[in-house]
Structures are given as structure tokens and as C-alpha cells.
Design an enzyme around this catalytic site. Structure first.
Site, mmCIF file in Angstrom:
data_model
loop_
_atom_site.group_PDB
_atom_site.id
_atom_site.type_symbol
_atom_site.label_atom_id
_atom_site.label_comp_id
_atom_site.label_asym_id
_atom_site.label_seq_id
_atom_site.Cartn_x
_atom_site.Cartn_y
_atom_site.Cartn_z
ATOM 1 N N LYS A 85 65.388 47.283 38.403
ATOM 2 C CA LYS A 85 66.434 46.433 38.964
ATOM 3 C C LYS A 85 67.425 46.088 37.860
ATOM 4 O O LYS A 85 67.053 45.532 36.818
ATOM 5 C CB LYS A 85 65.794 45.149 39.493
ATOM 6 C CG LYS A 85 66.239 44.775 40.883
ATOM 7 C CD LYS A 85 65.485 43.530 41.288
ATOM 8 C CE LYS A 85 65.802 43.148 42.698
ATOM 9 N NZ LYS A 85 65.253 41.836 43.028
ATOM 10 N N ILE A 86 68.671 46.411 38.116
ATOM 11 C CA ILE A 86 69.723 46.196 37.119
ATOM 12 C C ILE A 86 70.798 45.307 37.742
ATOM 13 O O ILE A 86 71.289 45.623 38.833
ATOM 14 C CB ILE A 86 70.379 47.539 36.719
ATOM 15 C CG1 ILE A 86 69.332 48.567 36.282
ATOM 16 C CG2 ILE A 86 71.490 47.330 35.698
ATOM 17 C CD1 ILE A 86 69.080 48.680 34.812
#
Ligand code: E4P
Length: 219
Positions: A85-86
Site C-alpha cells: 500500500k502506497i
């Protein structure tokens, strides 16, 4: 629509998994913070082993280099199921683009506009997460964003799935399904409410009562 559960709590994930409706899991630093006393690695590996589906783990670095370094470490723990997750930002896009080259799947999080989602998909994000509840909280129409992003992603045939995130109640889940969200990530308490209907409860009670009466008189 696939259903992910939005928590890092293994007991909650087990409860939803037993229902046979969980396709994956999303975590974030706030959700991890609720699981005190365990290492982040242990939490994530326990979730992956149970669910055997995509599990999003968020990086906390601020630069693309920091993010990709963290991402590679997480991904190496289980390349089959771990998704990175960015957060949506300039450095985040750079990181997604680099990780895409390395075939490391990313979930671009904290999406609040179509333009942000479009850029994330173009950078190579496997998943894009618009936050419905947080937009509703400030008087915007969060579900409209999901609908527009689904249209955009499907129209241009990106290899990206839209995750309706920040789901707060069963109406959000229903609307996500109706606007064609590819995935909704839903907390357990909302999943539990989705099961319930007062007429179902009354129907079960009535059938039970009528069956008991029937048994008293039947031969
Ligand atoms: C999504 O992946 C996030 O973890 C989550 O949906 C955020 O929801 P919140 O706005 O309820 O914190």
C-alpha cells in the site's frame, strides 16, 4: 464484487473468513496500531496464512527510495499474496512505477479524486483505493468518486481494480456493488450488519414457533 476485510485483527478476519466471503485484507498503520504487543511481521504473516489472498500492507517512508525498500522487504515475505500500500503523492507515484517494473503489486491509497486515481493506474497500481467515508465526512459524495473511477478504469482497460475503501455502513457496501466497484474493503462490524434484516429474524422466529406447535400435534 470482491470483498476484502479492512482490519489487522486476526480474530475479526477469522470470523469473516469462516463466512466464506473474504477475498482479501487491507491494513493500514492505524489498524496495525490497534494490534499492540505483536510484531508487524507476525501480524501480516498470520493474516496471509489464514486468508491466502491479497493482503495490503502500508509503507511509511516518505521518499520513493524508502517506500520501495520497505516494499521489497514486505513482498519478499510472501510474494504470492502481499500487496504494497502506497499513499498517493509524488514520491508514491515514483515508487509505484518502480515496483510495477519489478512486478510488485501496489494498492495506491488515500485517493480522493479521479485525477489521483487515474495517475495511480497509469503509474501501474494494481489497486486504487478511493476513501468513501472520509469524503462523505467533509460533505462530498464519496461513492460518486468510486463510480467515476470504475468508469474511467474500465473505459481505458487499465489492469487496475478499484477498491471502495473507508466503508462505514451497509448502505456504502450496497452502493459500491451497484456502481460496479471491483472490490469493497469492509470492516467486520459492517459485514455483520449486512447479514441482518429484521424480517429475516422475524421469519426464523416464526418458523421455529410454528414448527414447535406442529410437532405438538403431529403424529
Ligand atoms: C483502506 O484501505 C483503509 O484501510 C480504510 O478503508 C480507511 O478507512 P477509514 O476512513 O474508516 O479509516
Amino acid at each position: 464484487m470482491k470483498i476484502f476485510i479492512d482490519t489487522a485483527n486476526l480474530d475479526q478476519i477469522k470470523k469473516a473468513h469462516e463466512l466464506g466471503i473474504v477475498d482479501g485484507v487491507t491494513t493500514n498503520p492505524t489498524l496495525m496500531n490497534k494490534e499492540s504487543g505483536k510484531s508487524a511481521e507476525d501480524i501480516v504473516l498470520s493474516i496471509v496464512n489464514l486468508v491466502q489472498g491479497p493482503v495490503s500492507v502500508e509503507v511509511i517512508g516518505r521518499t520513493a527510495e524508502e517506500m520501495t525498500k520497505e516494499a521489497r522487504k514486505w513482498f519478499a515475505m510472501n510474494p504470492e499474496h502481499i500487496v504494497i500500500k502506497i499513499p498517493m503523492c509524488t514520491e508514491g507515484l515514483k515508487a509505484i512505477s518502480m515496483l510495477h517494473e519489478e512486478n510488485i503489486p501496489c494498492n495506491c491509497t488515500l485517493i480522493f479524486s479521479v485525477n489521483q486515481g487515474l495517475l495511480a493506474a497509469k503509474a501501474g497500481a494494481r489497486y486504487v483505493s478511493p476513501f468513501v467515508g472520509r469524503l462523505d465526512d467533509i460533505g462530498h459524495d464519496g461513492m460518486k468518486l468510486v463510480e467515476e473511477l470504475v468508469d474511467c478504469i474500465d473505459y481505458y482497460e487499465f489492469d487496475t481494480e478499484i477498491i471502495a475503501a473507508s466503508i462505514r455502513h451497509p448502505l456504502h457496501a450496497k452502493q459500491a456493488a451497484l456502481v460496479g466497484a471491483h472490490i469493497a474493503t469492509i470492516p467486520l462490524q459492517v459485514i455483520e450488519k449486512m447479514i441482518q434484516h429484521p424480517l429475516t429474524k422475524k421469519g426464523i422466529e416464526d418458523f421455529e414457533k410454528d414448527w414447535a406447535e406442529f410437532k405438538k400435534t403431529s403424529k
